[in-house]
Enzyme design. Structure first.
Site, PDB file in Angstrom:
ATOM      1  N   SER A  82       0.829  -1.211   0.000  1.00 44.89           N
ATOM      2  CA  SER A  82       0.000   0.000   0.000  1.00 44.89           C
ATOM      3  C   SER A  82       0.857   1.252   0.000  1.00 44.89           C
ATOM      4  CB  SER A  82      -0.846   0.071   1.274  1.00 44.89           C
ATOM      5  OG  SER A  82      -1.725  -0.994   1.331  1.00 44.89           O
ATOM      6  N   HIS A 135      -1.995  -3.508  -6.768  1.00 46.42           N
ATOM      7  CA  HIS A 135      -2.527  -3.101  -5.456  1.00 46.42           C
ATOM      8  C   HIS A 135      -4.032  -3.346  -5.402  1.00 46.42           C
ATOM      9  CE1 HIS A 135      -3.402   0.301  -2.396  1.00 46.42           C
ATOM     10  NE2 HIS A 135      -3.065  -0.785  -1.759  1.00 46.42           N
ATOM     11  N   GLU A 185      -4.940  -1.158  -8.534  1.00 48.01           N
ATOM     12  CA  GLU A 185      -3.995  -0.177  -9.069  1.00 48.01           C
ATOM     13  C   GLU A 185      -2.803  -0.956  -9.631  1.00 48.01           C
ATOM     14  OE1 GLU A 185      -4.355   3.928  -6.725  1.00 48.01           O
ATOM     15  OE2 GLU A 185      -3.629   2.340  -5.428  1.00 48.01           O
ATOM     16  N   ASN A 219      -4.591   6.366  -2.326  1.00 44.72           N
ATOM     17  CA  ASN A 219      -4.169   6.863  -1.011  1.00 44.72           C
ATOM     18  C   ASN A 219      -3.612   8.281  -1.080  1.00 44.72           C
ATOM     19  OD1 ASN A 219      -4.991   4.829   0.676  1.00 44.72           O
ATOM     20  ND2 ASN A 219      -3.152   3.607   0.345  1.00 44.72           N
TER      21      ASN A 219
END
Ligand SMILES: NC(=O)c1ccc[n+]([C@@H]2O[C@H](COP(=O)([O-])OP(=O)(O)OC[C@H]3O[C@@H](n4cnc5c(N)ncnc54)[C@H](O)[C@@H]3O)[C@@H](O)[C@H]2O)c1
Length: 297
Positions: A119, A140, A152, A190
């Site tokens: 992450s 991801h 991702e 994120n």
């Protein structure tokens, strides 16, 4: 390049989901853990998740049984030798991940692709532990993997375009929608989400509104399914704090800096839902109450 056999390293929260969706998509899937006990726990959670999909009529019971039978659980790394794609989902620790990839690089056929589900760590820094730099990327997934639609696909400055294509195609093959991003802290999701979560904590800290009003504002004003403070509690304040620190050290921008209130909450063990107390009190988990002690009066 065609993917015929998949390897997943780690069968925790994410690895079990990643192995499950690979097996459901028809891939023979080798899955490795560090001990029989953890491996059995991971396999049990896959079985439970498959059972739920049968209950919801997403899968027939024979499809679920076939998917489970495609899993090849192991405690060794040797089983990965003839995999076409190996996805790493072990603990979020750069040194452990680099050691693992260096070991896999000796065992797995040279044309195979390596991927990390990290992450927050740098794909580039993991890639340099191997001799297959153009054949390394990030994949991801999101939690819970069987339900969340996004992957991702993370490219480095040296990822072979054919490998990126294979990563995108693999994500689609396991029923996900891929988005392409570069190896920069936080990737796309994120990078945008973390400053928003931190800002909602700053809003509490500065007395902009009550905990409930901040959450209600973003739910009703922006159509979000849950407010940011509820989301902070759901993800776990320690997890977001850790990612924010990494993003802050990457970009040196204030918007990624964890606010002092968040740091104090983490130090005090107020981590959100998992610890029973965060921006809400979960003494009655079905009816959380705002933790008004945190509000600036
Ligand atoms: N939890 C999330 O919401 C989430 C979301 C996306 C990505 N990630 C990333 O996924 C990765 C795994 O996270 P998680 O939440 O599944 O953690 P987890 O702690 O649930 O699982 C990690 C597992 O890896 C195992 N492990 C450690 N070293 C190993 C090795 N050398 N070989 C095989 N297994 C090994 C551990 O025994 C553990 O079961 C991390 O990089 C994390 O950043 C997590």
């Amino acid at each position: 390049m065609e993917i015929r056999k998949v390897g997943v390293v780690g069968c925790g929260l994410m690895g079990s989901g990643i192995a499950q969706v690979a097996a459901m998509a028809g891939f023979p899937t080798v899955v490795r853990e560090v001990s029989q006990e953890v491996l059995d726990k991971g396999l049990a959670s896959i079985r439970k998740s498959l059972d739920k999909l049968v209950e919801k009529n997403v899968l027939s019971s024979s499809q679920a049984a076939e998917a489970f039978a495609r899993l090849q659980p192991t405690l060794q790394l040797d089983g990965f030798a003839d995999c076409d794609l190996v996805i790493e989902a072990i603990i979020e620790n750069l040194e452990r991940k680099r050691e693992l990839f260096a070991a896999l690089d000796q065992i797995v056929k040279p044309e195979a692709i390596f991927a990390s589900n990290t992450s927050s760590l740098s794909i580039t820094e993991m890639m340099t532990a191997t001799r297959r730099r153009p054949r390394f990327l990030g994949l991801h997934f999101f939690n819970p993997v069987p339900l969340m639609k996004l992957v991702e696909v993370v490219k480095t400055v040296v990822t072979d375009p054919a490998v990126i294509e294979t990563g995108l195609a693999y994500a689609r093959k396991v029923g996900k929608t891929p988005i392409l991003t570069s190896d920069r802290g936080g990737f796309i999701v994120n990078r945008l989400l973390v400053p928003y979560l931190l800002d909602s904590i700053r809003a509490v800290e500065e007395g902009v509104g009550s905990i409930e009003d901040i959450d209600t504002g973003m739910k009703l004003g922006c159509g979000h399914p849950m407010g940011p403070l509820t989301l902070n509690d759901f993800v776990g304040l320690d997890t977001t704090y850790y990612i924010a620190e990494i993003l802050f050290s990457e970009f040196r921008e204030k918007r990624f800096a964890p606010p002092p209130l968040m740091k104090r909450m983490v130090m005090a063990g107020m981590l959100g839902r998992k610890s029973g107390l965060g921006f809400y009190d979960y003494t009655d988990p079905k009816n959380p109450k705002p933790n008004t002690m945190l509000e600036k009066k």
